[in-house]
Motif scaffolding. Structure first.
Motif, PDB file in Angstrom:
ATOM      1  N   ILE A   1     -26.671  33.151  10.794  1.00 31.83           N
ATOM      2  CA  ILE A   1     -26.537  31.815  10.200  1.00 31.83           C
ATOM      3  C   ILE A   1     -26.285  30.774  11.298  1.00 31.83           C
ATOM      4  N   ALA A   2     -25.522  31.154  12.313  1.00 32.90           N
ATOM      5  CA  ALA A   2     -25.237  30.229  13.410  1.00 32.90           C
ATOM      6  C   ALA A   2     -26.521  29.850  14.149  1.00 32.90           C
ATOM      7  N   MET A   3     -27.367  30.852  14.441  1.00 34.51           N
ATOM      8  CA  MET A   3     -28.637  30.567  15.114  1.00 34.51           C
ATOM      9  C   MET A   3     -29.550  29.727  14.230  1.00 34.51           C
TER      10      MET A   3
ATOM     11  N   ILE B   1     -26.801  23.849  21.579  1.00 33.66           N
ATOM     12  CA  ILE B   1     -25.709  24.678  22.097  1.00 33.66           C
ATOM     13  C   ILE B   1     -24.402  24.374  21.364  1.00 33.66           C
ATOM     14  N   ALA B   2     -24.129  23.076  21.173  1.00 36.18           N
ATOM     15  CA  ALA B   2     -22.873  22.688  20.516  1.00 36.18           C
ATOM     16  C   ALA B   2     -22.823  23.196  19.080  1.00 36.18           C
ATOM     17  N   ALA B   3     -23.928  23.034  18.343  1.00 35.80           N
ATOM     18  CA  ALA B   3     -23.964  23.496  16.952  1.00 35.80           C
ATOM     19  C   ALA B   3     -23.771  25.009  16.879  1.00 35.80           C
TER      20      ALA B   3
ATOM     21  N   ILE C   1     -30.634  22.020  12.669  1.00 34.68           N
ATOM     22  CA  ILE C   1     -30.004  20.750  13.067  1.00 34.68           C
ATOM     23  C   ILE C   1     -30.755  20.133  14.242  1.00 34.68           C
ATOM     24  N   THR C   2     -31.088  20.961  15.226  1.00 31.87           N
ATOM     25  CA  THR C   2     -31.796  20.451  16.410  1.00 31.87           C
ATOM     26  C   THR C   2     -33.190  19.963  16.059  1.00 31.87           C
ATOM     27  N   MET C   3     -33.884  20.694  15.193  1.00 26.92           N
ATOM     28  CA  MET C   3     -35.240  20.294  14.817  1.00 26.92           C
ATOM     29  C   MET C   3     -35.223  19.006  14.002  1.00 26.92           C
ATOM     30  N   LEU C   4     -34.209  18.800  13.191  1.00 31.76           N
ATOM     31  CA  LEU C   4     -34.087  17.536  12.455  1.00 31.76           C
ATOM     32  C   LEU C   4     -33.921  16.376  13.410  1.00 31.76           C
TER      33      LEU C   4
ATOM     34  N   SER D   1     -31.146  45.430   7.330  1.00 31.69           N
ATOM     35  CA  SER D   1     -31.203  44.040   6.867  1.00 31.69           C
ATOM     36  C   SER D   1     -30.537  43.106   7.865  1.00 31.69           C
ATOM     37  N   ILE D   2     -29.432  43.553   8.442  1.00 30.77           N
ATOM     38  CA  ILE D   2     -28.738  42.729   9.448  1.00 30.77           C
ATOM     39  C   ILE D   2     -29.626  42.526  10.668  1.00 30.77           C
ATOM     40  N   ILE D   3     -30.244  43.617  11.141  1.00 31.92           N
ATOM     41  CA  ILE D   3     -31.079  43.545  12.344  1.00 31.92           C
ATOM     42  C   ILE D   3     -32.309  42.682  12.105  1.00 31.92           C
ATOM     43  N   MET D   4     -32.981  42.855  10.971  1.00 31.74           N
ATOM     44  CA  MET D   4     -34.206  42.113  10.711  1.00 31.74           C
ATOM     45  C   MET D   4     -33.941  40.623  10.492  1.00 31.74           C
ATOM     46  N   ILE D   5     -32.794  40.300   9.885  1.00 26.30           N
ATOM     47  CA  ILE D   5     -32.431  38.883   9.746  1.00 26.30           C
ATOM     48  C   ILE D   5     -32.229  38.269  11.133  1.00 26.30           C
ATOM     49  N   LEU D   6     -31.556  39.001  12.002  1.00 20.99           N
ATOM     50  CA  LEU D   6     -31.338  38.513  13.365  1.00 20.99           C
ATOM     51  C   LEU D   6     -32.663  38.318  14.097  1.00 20.99           C
ATOM     52  N   ILE D   7     -33.569  39.290  13.953  1.00 26.35           N
ATOM     53  CA  ILE D   7     -34.864  39.194  14.631  1.00 26.35           C
ATOM     54  C   ILE D   7     -35.640  37.976  14.150  1.00 26.35           C
ATOM     55  N   SER D   8     -35.675  37.777  12.834  1.00 31.09           N
ATOM     56  CA  SER D   8     -36.456  36.672  12.282  1.00 31.09           C
ATOM     57  C   SER D   8     -35.880  35.316  12.675  1.00 31.09           C
ATOM     58  N   VAL D   9     -34.565  35.169  12.575  1.00 31.62           N
ATOM     59  CA  VAL D   9     -33.937  33.891  12.927  1.00 31.62           C
ATOM     60  C   VAL D   9     -34.010  33.650  14.434  1.00 31.62           C
ATOM     61  N   ALA D  10     -33.841  34.711  15.218  1.00 35.58           N
ATOM     62  CA  ALA D  10     -33.876  34.565  16.671  1.00 35.58           C
ATOM     63  C   ALA D  10     -35.237  34.087  17.157  1.00 35.58           C
ATOM     64  N   TYR D  11     -36.299  34.447  16.427  1.00 33.39           N
ATOM     65  CA  TYR D  11     -37.629  34.000  16.837  1.00 33.39           C
ATOM     66  C   TYR D  11     -37.736  32.478  16.748  1.00 33.39           C
TER      67      TYR D  11
END
Length: 433
Positions: free
Chosen positions: A27-29, A12-14, A35-38, A281-291
């Motif tokens: 990029i934030a997600m 949450i903080a990151a 960071i959390t997985m590390l 491209s914006i939507i698909m990047i969001l979908i992939s990272v959000a997963y």
């Protein structure tokens, strides 16, 4: 503290720090996830596997097609034709220019599925039409922006497709039908408000009703409106999947714009396709990272914690729905619609299921909520488009929007607490059963 609790704090903080630094939401997600997985010593390869599997869903193919169809119809000369048809139907009523604005947006929203495209395409024509008839420019612009939100509810809506997949198998056909009546209901509420203001401020009437003009303009606009029929009947009737109907809608919109209306050349189509790719491209990047982000959220047990917390706070689903409305409205002021759907839906589904709240009904509530966020500062995209095309500063527009916020929030509450408004058509036609 346990490793899970520290992991939640880091995640949450990151995410918040990166958002405060004005880093893109994707990029934030992604950054917060890595960071959390590390910290948790989880393999980073899971992130990239999640990004691939998150977009490797057949239903998501409907999203680019719906966006492309909307872009083609937006630039294909249908805007003026829809306004002419709407004017022939309701322009003769007292304050009819305002009703024309709302009705045209209802038609156009059912083709483009985009509030931003609606405002950008119809806005310049509608605002000029209203101000030429003596309407205040502030009122004209605000009505244009508010009416554009109908497009988020009336199919096709690519955001409903994203919600359906993210929620886990919710019927897209049922969602499309569920959005029809609320979308029309919102339009009627704005028409009533427009009529009251027209009476109060003594705005003028337009020409008398002419059946000949209504038939003529209706015939011209019919080719564009057929897009709605193709999608709604095709998907809800089980004739086509959402992806197939979206592909056919693209083909039909291309035929209408290039060969029937003849307002788009092949060269202009290239520009339309380029805009579509940028949006997609914006939507698909969001979908992939959000997963991947959602995978970490689930691994840390956050959905279960939130569900337990909400259920401990209240066991009354009416109170819960009110609280969720407030949270969604606040989030909509600061985050994009797609981001909120992708992040919150997996978290809220267990709570909604436990409280026996229909996921189809909540999908409509969610979309209307987040649509209102497009009209609010600091990041409301439609608000800035309205400001750009009208020349009115955002602060002044926001103040002028207050009565419209009240009308729309009232509609939101009615739709929230009378679920039959949303579920009537899907239940009647047994879609999604």
């Amino acid at each position: 503290m346990s490793a899970e609790v520290i992991g939640i704090i880091i995640l949450i903080a990151a995410f918040l720090i990166l958002m405060i630094l004005r880093v893109g939401i994707g990029i934030a997600m992604g950054g917060a996830t890595i960071i959390t997985m590390l910290y948790l010593n989880l393999p980073i390869s899971v992130v990239f596997q999640g990004m691939i599997s998150g977009t490797n869903v057949f239903t998501f193919m409907a999203v680019p097609f719906f966006i492309l169809a909307g872009e083609i119809m937006s630039g294909g000369g249908i805007s003026a034709r829809l306004i002419d048809f709407a004017s022939a139907l309701v322009g003769w009523v007292h304050g009819g220019a305002g009703m024309v604005n709302v009705l045209a947006s209802m038609f156009f929203g059912g083709i483009s599925g985009s509030a931003a495209a609606d405002t950008a395409s119809l806005g310049p024509i509608e605002i000029k039409m209203m101000t030429d008839q003596g309407y205040d420019k502030d009122f004209s612009t605000c009505l244009t922006m508010a009416s554009s939100i109908q497009g988020m509810l009336i199919p096709p809506s690519h955001n409903m497709v994203i919600y359906a997949v993210t929620a886990g198998g919710v019927s897209i056909g049922a969602l499309f039908l569920a959005g029809l009546v609320p979308g029309v209901f919102l339009g009627l509420a704005l028409m009533v408000y427009s009529y009251i203001i027209a009476r109060t401020r003594k705005y003028p009437k337009s020409d008398k009703f002419s059946i000949k003009r209504a038939l003529k303009t209706g015939w011209t606009a019919m080719f564009g409106l057929m897009t709605i029929v193709i999608i709604v009947v095709g998907v809800s009737g089980g004739v086509m999947t959402a992806t197939e109907s979206a592909a056919i809608a693209v083909l039909w919109s291309f035929i209408v714009s290039v060969w029937i209306y003849k307002d788009i050349t092949i060269k202009e189509y290239y520009k339309i396709a380029t805009r579509t790719v940028k949006t997609l491209s914006i939507i698909m990047i969001l979908i992939s990272v959000a997963y991947s982000f959602g995978w970490v959220v689930t691994f840390l047990g956050i959905p279960k914690m939130i569900a337990s917390g909400l259920l401990a706070l209240t066991s009354n689903k009416f109170v819960l729905l009110f609280l969720l409305n407030i949270v969604l409205l606040l989030l909509g002021m600061f985050m994009s619609m797609s981001s909120i759907i992708l992040i919150l839906t997996p978290i809220l589904v267990p709570v909604l299921t436990t409280m026996n709240i229909s996921l189809v009904h909540f999908g409509v509530v969610l979309i209307l909520n987040l649509g209102m966020g497009l009209l609010t500062p600091p990041v409301g995209g439609v608000l800035y488009i309205g400001s750009a095309i009208s020349g009115i500063k955002v602060g002044r527009l926001t103040k002028a929007m207050i009565p419209f916020y009240i009308v729309m929030f009232s509609v939101l509450l009615v739709i929230t607490y009378v679920p039959e408004i949303s579920t009537f058509l899907p239940n009647l036609l047994a879609v999604g059963k």
